[in-house]
Write an enzyme that holds these catalytic residues in place. Structure first.
Site, PDB file in Angstrom:
ATOM      1  N   ARG A 123     100.371 135.700  42.625  1.00  0.00           N
ATOM      2  CA  ARG A 123     101.125 136.089  43.826  1.00  0.00           C
ATOM      3  C   ARG A 123     102.571 136.377  43.465  1.00  0.00           C
ATOM      4  O   ARG A 123     103.490 135.734  43.963  1.00  0.00           O
ATOM      5  CB  ARG A 123     100.979 135.012  44.879  1.00  0.00           C
ATOM      6  CG  ARG A 123      99.601 135.108  45.492  1.00  0.00           C
ATOM      7  CD  ARG A 123      99.347 134.061  46.495  1.00  0.00           C
ATOM      8  NE  ARG A 123      98.464 134.592  47.535  1.00  0.00           N
ATOM      9  CZ  ARG A 123      97.987 133.873  48.518  1.00  0.00           C
ATOM     10  NH1 ARG A 123      98.320 132.623  48.634  1.00  0.00           N
ATOM     11  NH2 ARG A 123      97.202 134.407  49.412  1.00  0.00           N
ATOM     12  N   GLN A 128     101.850 142.139  45.051  1.00  0.00           N
ATOM     13  CA  GLN A 128     101.625 141.919  46.492  1.00  0.00           C
ATOM     14  C   GLN A 128     100.635 142.922  47.077  1.00  0.00           C
ATOM     15  O   GLN A 128      99.784 142.562  47.882  1.00  0.00           O
ATOM     16  CB  GLN A 128     102.941 142.016  47.234  1.00  0.00           C
ATOM     17  CG  GLN A 128     103.342 140.686  47.806  1.00  0.00           C
ATOM     18  CD  GLN A 128     104.729 140.686  48.394  1.00  0.00           C
ATOM     19  OE1 GLN A 128     105.314 141.725  48.655  1.00  0.00           O
ATOM     20  NE2 GLN A 128     105.259 139.500  48.589  1.00  0.00           N
ATOM     21  N   ASP A 131      97.099 141.855  46.652  1.00  0.00           N
ATOM     22  CA  ASP A 131      96.771 140.490  47.081  1.00  0.00           C
ATOM     23  C   ASP A 131      95.619 140.499  48.100  1.00  0.00           C
ATOM     24  O   ASP A 131      95.834 140.495  49.319  1.00  0.00           O
ATOM     25  CB  ASP A 131      98.038 139.843  47.660  1.00  0.00           C
ATOM     26  CG  ASP A 131      97.837 138.383  47.996  1.00  0.00           C
ATOM     27  OD1 ASP A 131      96.685 137.900  47.945  1.00  0.00           O
ATOM     28  OD2 ASP A 131      98.840 137.719  48.319  1.00  0.00           O
ATOM     29  N   SER A 134      95.293 137.539  50.619  1.00  0.00           N
ATOM     30  CA  SER A 134      96.127 137.649  51.821  1.00  0.00           C
ATOM     31  C   SER A 134      95.582 138.703  52.777  1.00  0.00           C
ATOM     32  O   SER A 134      95.541 138.476  53.986  1.00  0.00           O
ATOM     33  CB  SER A 134      97.571 138.010  51.453  1.00  0.00           C
ATOM     34  OG  SER A 134      98.187 136.928  50.825  1.00  0.00           O
ATOM     35  N   TYR A 231     101.575 127.122  47.083  1.00  0.00           N
ATOM     36  CA  TYR A 231     100.392 126.499  47.687  1.00  0.00           C
ATOM     37  C   TYR A 231     100.666 125.032  48.011  1.00  0.00           C
ATOM     38  O   TYR A 231     101.638 124.437  47.546  1.00  0.00           O
ATOM     39  CB  TYR A 231      99.206 126.574  46.723  1.00  0.00           C
ATOM     40  CG  TYR A 231      98.655 127.955  46.552  1.00  0.00           C
ATOM     41  CD1 TYR A 231      97.980 128.583  47.589  1.00  0.00           C
ATOM     42  CD2 TYR A 231      98.799 128.638  45.348  1.00  0.00           C
ATOM     43  CE1 TYR A 231      97.458 129.855  47.439  1.00  0.00           C
ATOM     44  CE2 TYR A 231      98.286 129.918  45.180  1.00  0.00           C
ATOM     45  CZ  TYR A 231      97.609 130.514  46.233  1.00  0.00           C
ATOM     46  OH  TYR A 231      97.096 131.773  46.077  1.00  0.00           O
TER      47      TYR A 231
HETATM   48  P1  NAD Z   1      95.787 128.609  51.442  1.00  0.00           P
HETATM   49  O1  NAD Z   1      94.753 129.552  51.954  1.00  0.00           O
HETATM   50  O2  NAD Z   1      95.620 128.051  50.087  1.00  0.00           O
HETATM   51  O3  NAD Z   1      95.926 127.374  52.463  1.00  0.00           O
HETATM   52  C1  NAD Z   1      96.079 127.596  53.857  1.00  0.00           C
HETATM   53  C2  NAD Z   1      97.140 126.659  54.398  1.00  0.00           C
HETATM   54  O4  NAD Z   1      96.632 125.318  54.449  1.00  0.00           O
HETATM   55  C3  NAD Z   1      98.421 126.566  53.557  1.00  0.00           C
HETATM   56  O5  NAD Z   1      99.529 126.922  54.365  1.00  0.00           O
HETATM   57  C4  NAD Z   1      98.464 125.117  53.108  1.00  0.00           C
HETATM   58  O6  NAD Z   1      99.795 124.632  53.003  1.00  0.00           O
HETATM   59  C5  NAD Z   1      97.707 124.443  54.233  1.00  0.00           C
HETATM   60  N1  NAD Z   1      97.234 123.080  53.923  1.00  0.00           N
HETATM   61  C6  NAD Z   1      96.706 122.593  52.765  1.00  0.00           C
HETATM   62  N2  NAD Z   1      96.425 121.279  52.882  1.00  0.00           N
HETATM   63  C7  NAD Z   1      96.763 120.907  54.151  1.00  0.00           C
HETATM   64  C8  NAD Z   1      96.708 119.692  54.876  1.00  0.00           C
HETATM   65  N3  NAD Z   1      96.245 118.560  54.320  1.00  0.00           N
HETATM   66  N4  NAD Z   1      97.158 119.680  56.153  1.00  0.00           N
HETATM   67  C9  NAD Z   1      97.636 120.816  56.729  1.00  0.00           C
HETATM   68  N5  NAD Z   1      97.710 122.002  56.097  1.00  0.00           N
HETATM   69  C10 NAD Z   1      97.288 122.051  54.815  1.00  0.00           C
HETATM   70  O7  NAD Z   1      97.232 129.272  51.522  1.00  0.00           O
HETATM   71  P2  NAD Z   1      97.630 130.788  51.762  1.00  0.00           P
HETATM   72  O8  NAD Z   1      97.429 131.128  53.178  1.00  0.00           O
HETATM   73  O9  NAD Z   1      96.934 131.628  50.766  1.00  0.00           O
HETATM   74  O10 NAD Z   1      99.197 130.820  51.473  1.00  0.00           O
HETATM   75  C11 NAD Z   1      99.993 129.768  51.029  1.00  0.00           C
HETATM   76  C12 NAD Z   1     101.445 130.228  50.932  1.00  0.00           C
HETATM   77  O11 NAD Z   1     101.617 131.273  49.991  1.00  0.00           O
HETATM   78  C13 NAD Z   1     102.042 130.750  52.207  1.00  0.00           C
HETATM   79  O12 NAD Z   1     103.347 130.278  52.294  1.00  0.00           O
HETATM   80  C14 NAD Z   1     102.088 132.220  52.028  1.00  0.00           C
HETATM   81  O13 NAD Z   1     103.080 132.821  52.815  1.00  0.00           O
HETATM   82  C15 NAD Z   1     102.399 132.298  50.575  1.00  0.00           C
HETATM   83  N6  NAD Z   1     102.017 133.595  50.030  1.00  0.00           N
HETATM   84  C16 NAD Z   1     102.866 134.221  49.165  1.00  0.00           C
HETATM   85  C17 NAD Z   1     102.541 135.456  48.648  1.00  0.00           C
HETATM   86  C18 NAD Z   1     103.458 136.178  47.714  1.00  0.00           C
HETATM   87  O14 NAD Z   1     104.560 135.765  47.515  1.00  0.00           O
HETATM   88  N7  NAD Z   1     102.992 137.264  47.117  1.00  0.00           N
HETATM   89  C19 NAD Z   1     101.339 136.036  48.977  1.00  0.00           C
HETATM   90  C20 NAD Z   1     100.484 135.359  49.848  1.00  0.00           C
HETATM   91  C21 NAD Z   1     100.835 134.124  50.355  1.00  0.00           C
END
Ligand code: NAD
Length: 376
Positions: A123, A128, A131, A134, A231
């Site tokens: 990521r 991006q 991705d 996402s 994450y």
């Molecule tokens: P994910 O699918 O791995 O997890 C989904 C959500 O569950 C996450 O927000 C995580 O913090 C939450 N979670 C995990 N354990 C938990 C618990 N015990 N209680 C409550 N919530 C819990 O995560 P995701 O949606 O793929 O994305 C994670 C982060 O990465 C986000 O901040 C997203 O914005 C960021 N992101 C960045 C990029 C980039 O920079 N290129 C791309 C995609 C996502």
């Protein structure tokens, strides 16, 4: 001219297609000869005539498309038949679920394929556009609220009518990553009163910027719960106990709960217990997006709507597949960008030193090469 093949997805319930007619044009512009199995895009509203108009060659069967291909693009893992038809050294790219589907990874390695898993694309800013996690999670988040609305026997927005007032639904989103944030936005658009929780502090501002209220145990552990990759970390038992108590107080007042919490490479954390479910009002609905990774809700079952004391627990697998046309269009753009890294001046020229290809590479030259997948 390198040949790129697209076949129909054959895993149960898969409605998406890896390449749309629009993406076909972009791949041809990169210098590729695009071969498509007839009917490959039908379930995603992409018809053969549109692929032909975009310049693809249509063939009748998957093996016919795969034989002679330099690159095979998939949504999910290829079938045995497709693997059997691959020429040695062919490149296979897809959302291959490499940690769970070892069997397919090994079969692909034995066939001599060069295998890239889109889940492993890092990521970083440059990646991006590739991705796929996402692009698909965003649609899953949207669809989860639509599924909830369908099962919920009441309306989501507040309505004031001559016959009386309908109260706005209270929606609680657990896990505010990509899917959760889109679930919040969708529920808000439908007029629900939305709260959300997460263990990453960065999620708080994002939740609030969407007009939802953030509810979480904000202790020292919470402040350090985000990894460098963005994450969540697995939380301690003490944190989980505090979280369960907070959830217990909150959840009994909710009408709809959408859970999206994941921790990469692990089973999904259990956030909603049987007692939590029992405390909810009859008619309430839970939608568990993590159901295929073990589930966030105790009692959720993949492909089923489980009834527990008047509460419905919805475990729909493959939510992006329920928005197949959009999910395919976005995924095809992710793949097209990725294929751009494999082609130079119209010729196949993957740069294996590129950090994106390095991170996504699962197998090459007859062996599994990914550090986390190599046999010990
Ligand atoms: P994910 O699918 O791995 O997890 C989904 C959500 O569950 C996450 O927000 C995580 O913090 C939450 N979670 C995990 N354990 C938990 C618990 N015990 N209680 C409550 N919530 C819990 O995560 P995701 O949606 O793929 O994305 C994670 C982060 O990465 C986000 O901040 C997203 O914005 C960021 N992101 C960045 C990029 C980039 O920079 N290129 C791309 C995609 C996502």
């Amino acid at each position: 001219m390198p040949v790129l093949a697209v076949t129909k997805e054959r895993r149960a319930g898969e409605t998406r297609v890896a390449v749309t007619p629009d993406a076909t044009r972009k791949l041809i512009a990169l210098g590729l000869d695009v071969v498509v199995e007839a009917g490959a895009g039908l379930a995603a509203a992409a018809i053969d005539a549109d692929y032909e108009a975009a310049g693809a060659r249509l063939v009748r069967s998957a093996p016919e498309a795969v034989a002679g291909a330099d690159i095979l693009l998939k949504v999910r893992g290829p079938t045995e038949e497709e693997i059997g038809a691959l020429k040695a050294g062919a490149i296979v790219v897809g959302l291959l679920n490499p940690f769970q589907d070892r069997e397919t990874m090994e079969a692909l390695a034995r066939a001599g394929a060069t295998v890239f898993a889109m889940e492993l694309v890092p990521r970083i800013t440059r990646a991006q556009v590739m991705d796929a996690l996402s692009s698909q999670a965003n649609l899953a988040g949207y669809r989860s609220v639509i599924e909830a609305a369908e099962v919920y026997g009441r309306a989501l927005p507040m309505m004031m009518t001559a016959a009386g007032t309908v109260a706005a639904a209270k929606v609680f989103v657990m896990g505010a990553g990509v899917a959760g944030l889109q679930a919040i936005a969708t529920a808000r658009r439908l007029g629900a009163v939305v709260t959300a929780t997460d263990v990453r502090p960065a999620a708080k501002e994002q939740v609030e910027s969407l007009g939802a209220k953030f509810v979480a145990v904000e202790d020292e552990e919470f402040k350090a719960a985000e990894t460098a990759a963005g994450y969540a970390k697995p939380m301690s038992e003490a944190y989980q106990a505090k979280q369960a108590a907070l959830v217990g107080e909150h959840i009994k007042k909710q009408d709809i709960v959408v859970t999206t919490a994941l921790i990469p490479g692990r089973l999904a954390p259990k956030l909603v217990s049987a007692e939590h479910v029992a405390s909810m009002k009859a008619g309430s609905v839970l939608v568990d997006l993590a159901v295929e990774q073990g589930g966030n809700v105790v009692g959720a079952r993949t492909g089923e709507i489980v009834e527990a004391g008047g509460v419905k627990i919805v475990g729909v697998p493959n939510l992006p597949g329920r928005v197949a046309a959009d999910a395919s269009a976005l995924y095809a753009r992710n793949l097209t960008a990725f294929v751009g890294l494999l082609i130079k001046d119209g010729a196949l020229a993957p740069d294996f030193d590129d950090e994106i290809l390095q991170a996504a590479l699962v197998a090459k030259d007859g062996a599994i090469v990914h550090a986390l997948l190599k046999p010990v």
